[in-house]
Design a protein around this motif. Structure first.
Motif, PDB file in Angstrom:
ATOM      1  N   ASP A  89      -5.975   4.493  -2.470  1.00  0.00           N
ATOM      2  CA  ASP A  89      -4.610   5.003  -2.530  1.00  0.00           C
ATOM      3  C   ASP A  89      -3.908   4.398  -3.738  1.00  0.00           C
ATOM      4  OD1 ASP A  89      -4.228   6.743  -0.230  1.00  0.00           O
ATOM      5  OD2 ASP A  89      -4.705   4.945   0.941  1.00  0.00           O
ATOM      6  N   ILE A 120      -3.740   0.275  -7.270  1.00  0.00           N
ATOM      7  CA  ILE A 120      -4.745   1.243  -6.853  1.00  0.00           C
ATOM      8  C   ILE A 120      -5.758   0.455  -6.017  1.00  0.00           C
ATOM      9  CG2 ILE A 120      -6.546   2.861  -7.599  1.00  0.00           C
ATOM     10  CD1 ILE A 120      -4.932   3.034 -10.275  1.00  0.00           C
ATOM     11  N   TYR A 125      -0.129   3.057  -5.074  1.00  0.00           N
ATOM     12  CA  TYR A 125       1.192   2.611  -4.627  1.00  0.00           C
ATOM     13  C   TYR A 125       2.020   2.215  -5.850  1.00  0.00           C
ATOM     14  CZ  TYR A 125      -1.518   2.089  -0.352  1.00  0.00           C
ATOM     15  OH  TYR A 125      -2.341   2.325   0.722  1.00  0.00           O
ATOM     16  N   ARG A 155      -7.452  -0.212  -1.675  1.00  0.00           N
ATOM     17  CA  ARG A 155      -7.580   0.187  -0.269  1.00  0.00           C
ATOM     18  C   ARG A 155      -7.190  -0.966   0.644  1.00  0.00           C
ATOM     19  NH1 ARG A 155     -12.395  -1.932   1.680  1.00  0.00           N
ATOM     20  NH2 ARG A 155     -13.806  -2.629   0.042  1.00  0.00           N
ATOM     21  N   ARG A 156      -6.718  -0.557   1.823  1.00  0.00           N
ATOM     22  CA  ARG A 156      -6.365  -1.550   2.821  1.00  0.00           C
ATOM     23  C   ARG A 156      -7.650  -2.007   3.524  1.00  0.00           C
ATOM     24  NH1 ARG A 156      -1.308   1.669   3.565  1.00  0.00           N
ATOM     25  NH2 ARG A 156       0.332   0.218   2.956  1.00  0.00           N
TER      26      ARG A 156
END
Ligand code: ZN
Length: 139
Positions: A2, A133, A4, A135-136
């Motif tokens: 993702d 850029i 942010y 990921r969790r």
């Protein structure tokens, strides 16, 4: 992955000033909860720069002194309208962005590396754009 975006405000208190903003950037990263990725930090200004170096107070003052000593002229063409040509030239050379890896939810900095904002024409309020850029953590 993702993407942010957020911003950070930095207030400088003098004309040339180094400020350690590592904890503030780390806090924003934790707010987003990114575990693995890349953080891009970008100054939206032409006389404000970002450097990655040791946050030792003496060295931070040495950087301020180096800038003052290296840029002492005030007879540039731009000085006729703005009197800050040296700040623009220094900013062009030093650079206005940093890319920092993110590992296990932390800025993956070396032991002595800190994110330093270098103000070249303060005091002013500055806006830094942060793009992450990544990921969790997988649950
Ligand atoms: Zn100017």
């Amino acid at each position: 992955l993702d993407v942010y975006s957020l911003s950070i405000q930095v207030r400088s208190g003098k004309r040339i000033e180094v400020k350690d903003i590592t904890e503030e950037v780390q806090a924003k990263l934790e707010e987003l909860g990114i575990y693995d990725g890349v953080l891009f930090l970008f100054s939206l200004h032409t006389t404000s720069t970002l450097i990655l170096n040791e946050g030792e107070l003496g060295l931070m003052e040495d950087v301020e002194r180096w800038v003052k000593e290296a840029f002492t002229r005030h007879d540039y063409q731009h000085d006729r309208i703005d009197r800050n040509a040296a700040a623009h030239i220094a900013a062009s050379i030093i650079g206005n962005s940093l890319v920092i890896p993110v590992e296990r939810g932390r800025l993956a900095l070396g032991t002595w590396q800190r994110i330093l904002h270098l103000e070249l024409d303060g005091p002013r309020m500055r806006t830094l754009l942060v793009k992450v850029i990544g990921r969790r953590k997988e649950e």
